[in-house]
Each structure stands twice: as C-alpha cells, then as structure tokens.
Design a protein around this motif. Structure first.
Motif, short mmCIF file in Angstrom:
data_model
loop_
_atom_site.label_atom_id
_atom_site.label_comp_id
_atom_site.label_asym_id
_atom_site.label_seq_id
_atom_site.Cartn_x
_atom_site.Cartn_y
_atom_site.Cartn_z
N TYR A 1 -3.16 47.49 -0.66
CA TYR A 1 -2.71 46.61 0.18
C TYR A 1 -2.76 46.92 1.41
O TYR A 1 -2.28 47.90 2.03
CB TYR A 1 -1.20 46.49 -0.10
CG TYR A 1 -0.74 45.28 0.68
CD1 TYR A 1 -1.26 43.78 0.34
CD2 TYR A 1 0.36 45.20 1.46
CE1 TYR A 1 -0.67 42.85 0.97
CE2 TYR A 1 0.89 43.96 2.07
CZ TYR A 1 0.29 42.97 1.54
OH TYR A 1 0.83 41.76 2.31
N VAL B 1 -6.03 43.70 -2.02
CA VAL B 1 -5.24 42.66 -1.32
C VAL B 1 -5.40 43.01 0.14
O VAL B 1 -4.85 44.23 0.60
CB VAL B 1 -4.00 42.22 -1.50
CG1 VAL B 1 -3.42 41.00 -0.88
CG2 VAL B 1 -3.79 42.02 -3.09
N TYR C 1 6.60 48.58 -5.17
CA TYR C 1 5.54 48.88 -4.49
C TYR C 1 4.60 50.02 -4.60
O TYR C 1 3.44 49.95 -4.84
CB TYR C 1 6.02 48.39 -3.26
CG TYR C 1 4.69 48.54 -2.23
CD1 TYR C 1 4.01 47.35 -1.86
CD2 TYR C 1 4.53 49.56 -1.50
CE1 TYR C 1 3.00 47.07 -0.93
CE2 TYR C 1 3.18 49.52 -0.57
CZ TYR C 1 2.54 48.46 -0.39
OH TYR C 1 1.55 48.55 0.37
N MET D 1 2.92 41.95 -4.04
CA MET D 1 2.61 43.35 -4.39
C MET D 1 3.84 44.32 -5.04
O MET D 1 3.66 44.93 -5.84
CB MET D 1 2.12 44.27 -2.99
CG MET D 1 1.13 43.78 -2.30
SD MET D 1 -0.61 43.43 -3.36
CE MET D 1 -1.02 45.23 -4.03
N GLU E 1 -3.37 50.14 -7.02
CA GLU E 1 -3.52 48.93 -6.37
C GLU E 1 -3.50 49.02 -4.70
O GLU E 1 -2.77 50.15 -4.04
CB GLU E 1 -2.48 48.14 -6.43
CG GLU E 1 -2.31 47.23 -7.77
CD GLU E 1 -1.32 46.24 -8.09
OE1 GLU E 1 -0.42 45.95 -7.02
OE2 GLU E 1 -1.38 45.34 -9.03
N GLY F 1 2.72 38.64 1.12
CA GLY F 1 1.98 39.45 0.49
C GLY F 1 2.91 40.55 0.04
O GLY F 1 2.48 41.24 -1.27
N THR G 1 -2.77 51.11 5.69
CA THR G 1 -1.84 51.01 4.55
C THR G 1 -0.69 52.14 4.35
O THR G 1 -0.90 53.00 5.46
CB THR G 1 -2.99 51.32 3.16
OG1 THR G 1 -3.51 52.79 3.61
CG2 THR G 1 -4.06 50.40 3.04
N SER H 1 0.91 51.27 -6.01
CA SER H 1 0.00 51.97 -5.31
C SER H 1 -0.57 53.15 -5.93
O SER H 1 -1.74 53.26 -6.04
CB SER H 1 0.66 52.27 -3.85
OG SER H 1 -0.06 52.91 -2.80
#
Length: 285
Positions: free
Chosen positions: A116, A38, A106, A52, A114, A48, A132, A110
């Motif tokens: 972000y 994302v 979150y 997440m 994932e 967002g 990030t 990560s």
C-alpha cells in the motif's frame, strides 16, 4: 482487460468526493475482491486504509456519520490547529478511539505481501514520492495518510523522515503511470470525476511569499491544473487501449472538495457502492 494477481488498484483523491471511492471499496470488500498492490493519493489514501485493513463501512462512517456528528471541516480548525480538516480528530481520535483502525490486520496483510503506497509531494523537490509503512509503526502510518491529504494553503506541512510533505495530488493526482512503471501493466482506477470532466480553471505563477522556503513546490503549484488535466487525458487514452478499467461517477459530481451536505455525500457513496457491485458482476464473477 483481465484482472489478475498483478493488476494494480489506483485511488484518486478529491477531498469529500472520496466518499465515492469508499463506496466502491466497500463493494469490493463485500465480494472479497483484493489487489496485492494499491497506490492511493490524498482522500483516496485515507479511504484506502480501511480497504487494506478489511474494515467495510469504516470509511463511510468516518466521512459521513462522523462528519454529521463532529463537523470536522471548517475555518475554526484552520485557526486553532493549522488545518481546515480537524487533524486531532481525524488522525488520532478516529483511528485509536472513535472508529478504531485495525492496525494488526493491516500489518498482517503487509507481511503477507500486500503493498500500500501513499502519494505525497516533497516540498523541497516539488516531486511526488510513494511511501509505505511496513514495520508496524501506527503513528507513522497515520502521518503518511495525513501528509498525503494535507491540502496546500489550508494545511500545515507534515514532516516525516525529515522531509517536509504535502498533498500528493499537487503533483500526481491519479498515480496510474507510477503503478505501470512499478510493474503493473494492467490497473483498475477509481476516479472521483465523471468521464469527460476537465478543470476549466487557470494556473497562476505562485508569488514568492507563498511557501517562501520551497521554490520547487511553488513551481509545482503553478502547473497544478495543467498536470491534472494531462492525467485525465492519459486515463482516457489507457482506457481506450484496454490497459485499464475505470470506475467513475456516471453523472457530474455535485459534491465539493470540502462538502458538508450529508445527503449529497450519502448519494455519492451509494453510487460508488452500486457501480462497484456492477463492476464485479461484469469483470470478476
């Protein structure tokens, strides 16, 4: 276009128009639609984060309920804190006390892969950067969101890792090209303007007393409208080519960048949620 594990999710900003995005993302969470990558800018970066961390309605509560209660947009905040959006409330009291952010979830996601990225503008280079936070630093994560949504002229410059940063939307309002360049050939893009909208304003060369120490930032600000309209053209082209799927408001948006009318915000959020559900039924189920 087929949505797969490598499809990127791109979130536009737009100030309080971002309640549309939070509605779409709440629908995604309802049906457990996840994206491994994302990239988000400005208000999109803030909204967002709750996607997440898997916290449905958190962004809606922050944007609508808490606005009604705390009135966190206004000139008094610019005078007292150097930002027209109350930064003490939004980036400290909200995530740690009033609307707690799930940092554990979150950073757990990560570690599971994932990604972000939040878009910021580097004031020294006048270029976008895509940053990030993966090491568990909650304060830095908050500061990235703050930097990404620090509107020029009405916000203080935010310094992170020694770099002076402002709103990513100055340079890259809809970072779909970046997503493509990082290996995501297909993307879902959430825009906060209706199809066909273009900024009819005019760019002006920024005088030297504006951001005196950052000439390249002034150049970027001098071409902001042109750059945004080019990105909107690109979105239409990629959509026609079947390379992206776009979720956007169906009718002209009446919510302003610093909107305080809770009824307008609620209507736009509900439209986002409805279109998010429609999208899932059409493309996922």
């Amino acid at each position: 276009m087929q949505i797969d594990r490598n499809t990127g999710l791109v979130l536009e900003g737009g100030g309080m128009r971002g309640v549309f995005t939070s509605g779409v993302l709440d629908a995604f969470m309802k049906y457990n639609l996840r994206f491994k990558y994302v990239v988000a800018v400005s208000a999109g970066a803030c909204n967002g984060l709750s996607y997440m961390s898997r916290q449905p309605r958190r962004a809606r509560i922050s944007n609508i309920d808490m606005l009604a209660k705390y009135d966190y947009i206004g000139l008094r905040h610019l005078v007292t804190q150097g930002c027209i959006f109350n930064p003490e409330l939004l980036y400290k009291q909200f995530p740690f006390e009033l609307v707690p952010f799930d940092y554990d979830e979150y950073f757990r996601q990560s570690k599971l892969g994932e990604v972000y990225e939040m878009v910021v503008t580097n004031c020294e280079t006048g270029l976008a950067e895509y940053l990030t936070e993966t090491e568990g630093n909650a304060k830095r994560l908050n500061e990235l969101a703050r930097a990404s949504s620090s509107l020029p002229y009405v916000s203080k410059i935010v310094t992170i890792d020694g770099k002076p940063l402002l709103d990513g939307g100055i340079v890259d309002s809809i970072p779909v090209q970046h997503s493509i360049e990082t290996g995501h050939k297909t993307n879902v893009v959430i825009c906060t303007r209706n199809k066909g909208w273009r900024d009819k304003g005019k760019d002006y060369k920024q005088p030297k007393f504006i951001y005196r120490n950052y000439p390249r930032l002034r150049v970027a600000l001098s071409h902001r409208i042109e750059a945004y309209n080019r990105q909107l053209d690109l979105i239409d082209e990629l959509e026609e080519q079947g390379k992206i799927l776009v979720i956007r408001p169906e009718k002209p948006v009446v919510v302003g960048r610093m909107e305080k009318d809770v009824n307008k915000l609620e209507d736009l959020y509900e439209e986002g949620f409805r279109l998010g559900e429609d999208f899932i039924k059409k493309h996922v189920e």
